[in-house]
Design an enzyme around this catalytic site. Structure first.
Site, PDB file in Angstrom:
ATOM      1  N   ARG A  12       0.808  -1.217   0.000  1.00  0.00           N
ATOM      2  CA  ARG A  12       0.000   0.000   0.000  1.00  0.00           C
ATOM      3  C   ARG A  12       0.840   1.265   0.000  1.00  0.00           C
ATOM      4  NH1 ARG A  12      -2.629  -3.832  -0.933  1.00  0.00           N
ATOM      5  NH2 ARG A  12      -4.826  -4.175  -0.384  1.00  0.00           N
ATOM      6  N   GLY A  39       5.036   8.017  25.593  1.00  0.00           N
ATOM      7  CA  GLY A  39       3.873   8.423  24.811  1.00  0.00           C
ATOM      8  C   GLY A  39       4.183   8.825  23.391  1.00  0.00           C
ATOM      9  N   ASP A  60      15.595   3.028  26.336  1.00  0.00           N
ATOM     10  CA  ASP A  60      14.824   3.529  27.474  1.00  0.00           C
ATOM     11  C   ASP A  60      15.265   2.760  28.720  1.00  0.00           C
ATOM     12  OD1 ASP A  60      12.673   4.219  29.380  1.00  0.00           O
ATOM     13  OD2 ASP A  60      11.677   5.047  27.613  1.00  0.00           O
ATOM     14  N   CYS A 173      20.424  24.303  15.406  1.00  0.00           N
ATOM     15  CA  CYS A 173      20.241  23.164  16.299  1.00  0.00           C
ATOM     16  C   CYS A 173      19.234  23.536  17.388  1.00  0.00           C
ATOM     17  CB  CYS A 173      21.572  22.720  16.908  1.00  0.00           C
ATOM     18  SG  CYS A 173      22.215  23.799  18.223  1.00  0.00           S
ATOM     19  N   CYS A 193       5.337  15.109  31.755  1.00  0.00           N
ATOM     20  CA  CYS A 193       4.007  14.525  31.880  1.00  0.00           C
ATOM     21  C   CYS A 193       3.642  14.208  33.324  1.00  0.00           C
ATOM     22  CB  CYS A 193       3.915  13.254  31.035  1.00  0.00           C
ATOM     23  SG  CYS A 193       4.095  13.550  29.265  1.00  0.00           S
ATOM     24  N   CYS A 250      24.729  30.835  19.496  1.00  0.00           N
ATOM     25  CA  CYS A 250      24.375  29.531  20.063  1.00  0.00           C
ATOM     26  C   CYS A 250      25.602  28.903  20.724  1.00  0.00           C
ATOM     27  CB  CYS A 250      23.840  28.616  18.959  1.00  0.00           C
ATOM     28  SG  CYS A 250      23.508  26.932  19.530  1.00  0.00           S
TER      29      CYS A 250
END
Length: 254
Positions: A12, A39, A60, A173, A193, A250
């Protein structure tokens, strides 16, 4: 050359003139690093695995908690207290056993990330974290190693998305837009969160947008978030964009 099984699985998107067999071959040859499997990382990883990214590395250091399940769609109730990276690798392998998936059950500190990116060639890094210090680390290391990065965050109903192609010397950046705090700074820890809350579908939309931008970048299509801060408001379903010029002052790339 794509196998018959690949031609069937990805039919597809192969039929799209913007992708075709050539684009699918690029996806199948790509190696992508996803940092953060919450999330944002959950939908991003799901869509990239489904699209046929040849090799995914998942990073993680957390374990699954019951409070994650409202928004982190890779995990189920029976995954509680298990390593996110390991569970994510199992879930994605079940979704697409044709690709290679590597779990790194740890946080992406500067020394480890620098070593990984210098030893292995990655086409792209996705920053799906909710920690400002880690985001600045990813920005610095990816710029040094000249690896493109797609960054995103969501708080409450509001999301941000931005991409940088560090293969270009003139690329701005993340620090051009959000300078890192100095060591002497007494600014409070960045909100995330767990402190301000978040609506799950907003993470799904922004994480899916990260995956979309990654696919476009790999196959060579224009990337709408490249050097542009895309702002998403879930409450009104509105996107707006701000162009980011390089900042000569920067501390990272100036």
């Amino acid at each position: 050359m794509l196998s018959r099984k690949q031609l069937q699985r990805y039919s597809r998107q192969i039929m799209l003139p913007q992708i075709g067999e050539t684009g699918q071959e690029k996806l199948s040859a790509a190696r992508v690093l996803i940092i953060g499997l919450g999330g944002l990382g959950s939908p991003a990883a799901l869509y990239l695995a489904a699209a046929g990214i040849g090799e995914l590395h998942l990073v993680d250091g957390d374990t699954v908690e019951i409070s994650n399940l409202q928004r982190q769609v890779l995990y189920k109730t029976n995954h509680r207290d298990k390593d996110k990276a390991q569970v994510a690798a199992q879930q994605l392998t079940a979704a697409n056993p044709e690709i290679r998936i590597h779990a790194h059950c740890r946080m992406a500190d500067q020394a480890w990330l620098s070593s990984l990116l210098s030893q292995q060639s990655f086409d792209l890094v996705l920053d799906c974290t909710d920690n400002l210090n880690i985001r600045h680390t990813i920005n610095r290391v990816c710029r040094v190693q000249r690896v493109p990065v797609i960054m995103a965050s969501v708080r409450g109903f509001s999301g941000q998305l931005v991409s940088f192609d560090f293969g270009s010397e003139s690329s701005p950046c993340y620090a051009c837009l959000f300078p890192p705090a100095t060591e002497q700074s007494e600014l409070p820890e960045a909100e995330n969160c767990s402190t301000v809350g978040v609506v799950g579908p907003a993470l799904g939309m922004v994480g899916s947008a990260q995956a979309l931008e990654a696919i476009k970048m790999i196959v060579g299509l224009p990337v709408s978030s490249l050097n542009r801060l895309q702002l998403f408001e879930a409450a009104s379903l509105e996107w707006r964009a701000l162009t980011l010029p390089a900042n000569s002052a920067c501390p990272v790339c100036g």
